[in-house]
Design a protein around this motif. Structure first.
Motif, PDB file in Angstrom:
ATOM      1  N   ILE A   1       0.839  -1.203   0.000  1.00  0.00           N
ATOM      2  CA  ILE A   1       0.000   0.000   0.000  1.00  0.00           C
ATOM      3  C   ILE A   1       0.873   1.251   0.000  1.00  0.00           C
ATOM      4  CG2 ILE A   1      -1.784   1.245   1.269  1.00  0.00           C
ATOM      5  CD1 ILE A   1      -2.739  -1.404   2.376  1.00  0.00           C
ATOM      6  N   ILE A   2       1.938   1.237   0.760  1.00  0.00           N
ATOM      7  CA  ILE A   2       2.804   2.408   0.862  1.00  0.00           C
ATOM      8  C   ILE A   2       3.543   2.664  -0.444  1.00  0.00           C
ATOM      9  CG2 ILE A   2       4.815   3.352   2.070  1.00  0.00           C
ATOM     10  CD1 ILE A   2       3.904   1.662   4.496  1.00  0.00           C
ATOM     11  N   PHE A   3       4.023   1.608  -1.098  1.00  0.00           N
ATOM     12  CA  PHE A   3       4.845   1.778  -2.289  1.00  0.00           C
ATOM     13  C   PHE A   3       4.022   2.023  -3.553  1.00  0.00           C
ATOM     14  CE2 PHE A   3       8.059   0.329   0.485  1.00  0.00           C
ATOM     15  CZ  PHE A   3       9.298   0.565  -0.106  1.00  0.00           C
TER      16      PHE A   3
ATOM     17  N   LEU B   1      -3.117  -0.395  10.737  1.00  0.00           N
ATOM     18  CA  LEU B   1      -2.688   1.002  10.716  1.00  0.00           C
ATOM     19  C   LEU B   1      -2.437   1.530   9.313  1.00  0.00           C
ATOM     20  CD1 LEU B   1      -0.185   1.037  13.720  1.00  0.00           C
ATOM     21  CD2 LEU B   1      -2.381   2.187  13.605  1.00  0.00           C
ATOM     22  N   THR B   2      -1.989   0.673   8.395  1.00  0.00           N
ATOM     23  CA  THR B   2      -1.595   1.162   7.074  1.00  0.00           C
ATOM     24  C   THR B   2      -2.752   1.739   6.273  1.00  0.00           C
ATOM     25  OG1 THR B   2       0.179  -0.488   7.056  1.00  0.00           O
ATOM     26  CG2 THR B   2      -0.370   0.562   4.971  1.00  0.00           C
ATOM     27  N   PRO B   3      -3.935   1.087   6.160  1.00  0.00           N
ATOM     28  CA  PRO B   3      -5.025   1.697   5.376  1.00  0.00           C
ATOM     29  C   PRO B   3      -5.458   3.071   5.875  1.00  0.00           C
ATOM     30  CG  PRO B   3      -5.442  -0.634   5.716  1.00  0.00           C
ATOM     31  CD  PRO B   3      -4.279  -0.293   6.573  1.00  0.00           C
TER      32      PRO B   3
ATOM     33  N   ARG C   1      -8.196  -4.782  -4.021  1.00  0.00           N
ATOM     34  CA  ARG C   1      -9.142  -5.768  -3.476  1.00  0.00           C
ATOM     35  C   ARG C   1      -8.395  -6.923  -2.835  1.00  0.00           C
ATOM     36  NH1 ARG C   1     -12.117  -4.705  -8.365  1.00  0.00           N
ATOM     37  NH2 ARG C   1     -14.085  -3.606  -7.876  1.00  0.00           N
ATOM     38  N   VAL C   2      -7.413  -7.461  -3.540  1.00  0.00           N
ATOM     39  CA  VAL C   2      -6.654  -8.603  -3.005  1.00  0.00           C
ATOM     40  C   VAL C   2      -5.894  -8.193  -1.748  1.00  0.00           C
ATOM     41  CG1 VAL C   2      -4.803 -10.241  -3.486  1.00  0.00           C
ATOM     42  CG2 VAL C   2      -6.478  -9.710  -5.262  1.00  0.00           C
ATOM     43  N   VAL C   3      -5.211  -7.056  -1.826  1.00  0.00           N
ATOM     44  CA  VAL C   3      -4.374  -6.618  -0.698  1.00  0.00           C
ATOM     45  C   VAL C   3      -5.224  -6.296   0.515  1.00  0.00           C
ATOM     46  CG1 VAL C   3      -2.851  -4.767   0.091  1.00  0.00           C
ATOM     47  CG2 VAL C   3      -2.468  -5.816  -2.139  1.00  0.00           C
ATOM     48  N   TYR C   4      -6.275  -5.518   0.314  1.00  0.00           N
ATOM     49  CA  TYR C   4      -7.039  -5.027   1.457  1.00  0.00           C
ATOM     50  C   TYR C   4      -7.805  -6.146   2.156  1.00  0.00           C
ATOM     51  CZ  TYR C   4     -10.240  -2.277   4.273  1.00  0.00           C
ATOM     52  OH  TYR C   4     -10.946  -1.753   5.325  1.00  0.00           O
ATOM     53  N   TRP C   5      -8.561  -6.934   1.396  1.00  0.00           N
ATOM     54  CA  TRP C   5      -9.397  -7.936   2.033  1.00  0.00           C
ATOM     55  C   TRP C   5      -8.575  -9.096   2.581  1.00  0.00           C
ATOM     56  CZ3 TRP C   5     -13.714  -6.354   3.650  1.00  0.00           C
ATOM     57  CH2 TRP C   5     -14.419  -5.377   2.955  1.00  0.00           C
TER      58      TRP C   5
END
Length: 615
Positions: free
Chosen positions: A48-50, A466-468, A111-115
């Motif tokens: 998410i950060i990169f 914390l990241t989202p 979608r893949v990363v978050y869920w």
């Protein structure tokens, strides 16, 4: 579509997560499922950060096309007018960024990363965390214990879901599945924002301050003395806890009654296998009383012993590492005005410094490294001021008060660079707090393969939670959140999947705008231990004692090596003398076999008699 930027970011992110996990975890001892779960949690959080800067430049490009589009009527055959929007290269400013991949690719990625992260942090990792600490001896028992530990945890989920469903039932129009997903993601992001305020507020001040203090070698040395004294106290405390539990284990092993002798022998053997060899020898020398026990008692001892032994091994290793680091700081302090680096204990230099020499080692350790840390601390203070200012002013649209918002333009390279630096610094300050906090030695992240499975899983849960919200907060500072900045028609693919934290009215009306201001209030919610002169002096005495012990060990090793060399030389001399004696014996035996006219060992050639010698 150019995908090499995205592919490069995914590879670099995976390498970063792997290196960090290898440094903090222990791939050879930890269960492979725990290692893979934590790796996925850390990897997806770093993605998410990169990748978010690429999403921001993509949204900026689509916003440019949207504002510069023309609406052209089409020829129709009926009374209804049809219109189409021509979005293309009409405006030469709206050029595709080099990292453009399209919103479809990014939405599928988010979608893949978050869920996956949400399933890990709210369902799988809590169960896995309790499973690693269970004292039961079989898989079914550990699963049952983990489930019981999370009853309250999951019960709160059910309660929140019930409240949300009751709230949804009061609405006249039923909600669709997409709206339910937005509610779930927004609730998770809201919880993460509460925690983010504390973590980020502490890191924004502590990160540059820590860099500045490390550039001051005298302060670093006193802090090293202080940490050495604290670690020594923790090490002794952990050793006492282990000894107390070993005494209980010895009593259980000694117990014998009328019941079947080996009723709990398998469980007791499982505990005994955890005991190191040196502790087992110490346990065998004790005279303890027999302790009556049952399965529940052994389960409790097993759970306590795993935790206490892990704490003891970790503090013992950290104590040795701290001794080495403090000796290094002492040598830097003593060599600062000498122009060459000198070591107080001759433990040998590394390969690099042996090749470069003591002069280059002095230049790097006593001069360059100090100023690099000082420059990094100045940059950190400036970035912290920019972040704090942008946090409290990003809701002001006209004129733009947020500094980060001024860098979002159609210069995509500049936008991506600024966004990457901003997100990376926010993540550094937040994750610095995650990797620094300690909860009564129950949660403790230590480098050098010294972090236990429980702490690694806990860190993975925090990073996923914390990241989202951290990235959503950054999008607000850059005026890329369409629910905060109403002029932003084209939202990022990230906010399309993650939501906007605006489910309830109290949140949408001001929480996601004004609550980040709390960073200014909660900057110091984690207070550092004050460096007292008593602990510093105690640490200095401990280091002097340890240095003398190390020097004795080095001298003993050298004497042993010298004695072995002398013994090897004597053995070689004896071997040579024995060989010479054997050679003399062989020569003497040959001389007797062929005959000799005198007492010397010289041999004379006597030709054989011919056939007609007697004629």
């Amino acid at each position: 579509m150019s995908s090499w930027h995205l592919g490069f970011d995914l590879i670099v992110t995976f390498l970063l997560a792997s290196v960090l996990l290898y440094n903090y975890g222990n791939w050879y001892r930890h269960h492979v499922i725990v290692t893979l779960a934590v790796l996925v949690a850390w990897y997806f959080s770093f993605i998410i950060i990169f990748v978010l800067p690429i999403d921001i430049s993509d949204a900026t490009f689509r916003q440019c096309n949207f504002t510069s589009s023309n609406i052209i009527p089409l020829n129709t055959t009926n009374t209804t007018s049809n219109w189409t929007t021509v979005i293309g290269d009409l405006d030469p400013v709206c050029m595709k960024p080099s990292s453009y991949v399209g919103d479809r690719v990014l939405k599928n990625l988010w979608r893949v990363v978050y869920w996956t992260s949400q399933v890990l942090t709210w369902l799988i990792l809590p169960m896995m965390q309790s499973y690693t600490q269970a004292g039961e001896f079989r898989i079914a028992g550990k699963l049952r214990s983990a489930l019981m530990d999370n009853v309250i945890y999951y019960g709160s989920y059910l309660f929140i879901c019930g409240v949300l469903l009751a709230y949804i039932a009061t609405k006249p129009v039923p909600m669709e599945w997409h709206e339910l997903k937005v509610i779930a993601s927004s609730a998770s992001n809201t919880w993460g924002l509460f925690l983010l305020v504390f973590m980020l507020g502490y890191g924004l001040i502590s990160v540059p301050k820590e860099l500045y203090y490390r550039s001051c070698k005298s302060y670093s040395l006193n802090k090293a003395y202080f940490k050495l004294s604290k670690l020594n106290s923790e090490r002794l405390s952990c050793e006492e806890q282990v000894d107390d539990i070993l005494e209980l284990v010895s009593g259980c092993a000694k117990f014998d009654t009328d019941r079947p002798k080996r009723k709990f022998q398998e469980e007791l053997d499982a505990i005994l296998r955890l005991i190191p060899v040196e502790m087992r020898e110490r346990m065998g020398r004790r005279n303890v009383e027999a302790v009556d026990h049952d399965l529940k008692y052994l389960t409790t001892i097993h759970k306590k012993f795993k935790r206490s032994l892990m704490n003891y091994n970790r503090t013992e290793a950290l104590y040795k590492i701290q001794i080495k680091d403090t000796i290094e700081l002492e040598d830097i302090e003593k060599s600062r005005n000498l122009g060459t680096f000198q070591r107080s204990i001759d433990t040998g230099r590394g390969k690099i410094w042996t090749r470069l020499g003591p002069r280059m080692e002095w230049i790097w350790k006593c001069f360059l490294w100090k100023w690099l840390l000082f420059a990094a601390s100045i940059i950190g203070f400036v970035l912290s001021l920019i972040v704090i200012w942008s946090e409290v002013t990003f809701f002001v649209v006209k004129p733009k008060m947020s500094i980060f918002a001024h860098f979002i333009s159609y210069d995509y390279n500049l936008s991506e660079t600024v966004c990457f630096i901003g997100i990376l610094y926010l993540a550094t300050c937040t994750f610095y707090t995650v990797f620094k906090i300690r909860v009564f030695n129950f949660y403790y992240l230590a480098s050098g393969h010294l972090t236990d499975e429980y702490s690694l899983i806990f860190a993975g849960m925090l990073l996923c939670r914390l990241t989202p919200p951290l990235c959503l907060n950054f999008l607000g500072m850059t005026h890329m959140d369409s629910h905060i900045i109403k002029e932003q028609e084209q939202e990022t693919s990230y906010t399309y999947i993650m939501g906007h934290m605006d489910v309830l009215k109290i949140i949408s009306d001001g929480f996601n705008i004004y609550f980040p201001m709390g960073i200014l209030i909660f900057q110091q919610f984690l207070a550092d231990d004050e460096i007292s002169i008593e602990y510093v002096n105690e640490g200095r005495d401990i280091l002097s004692r340890e240095k003398r012990r190390l020097q004795r060990n080095i001298d003993a090793q050298r004497r042993t090596k010298f004695d072995r060399g002398q013994q090897a030389a004597q053995e070689a001399n004896r071997t040579v003398r024995n060989l010479e004696t054997l050679e003399d014996t062989r020569i003497h035996s040959q001389s007797r076999a062929y005959g000799s006219p005198d007492s010397t060992s010289r041999l004379h050639y006597n030709p054989p008699r011919g056939l007609f010698d007697d004629v």
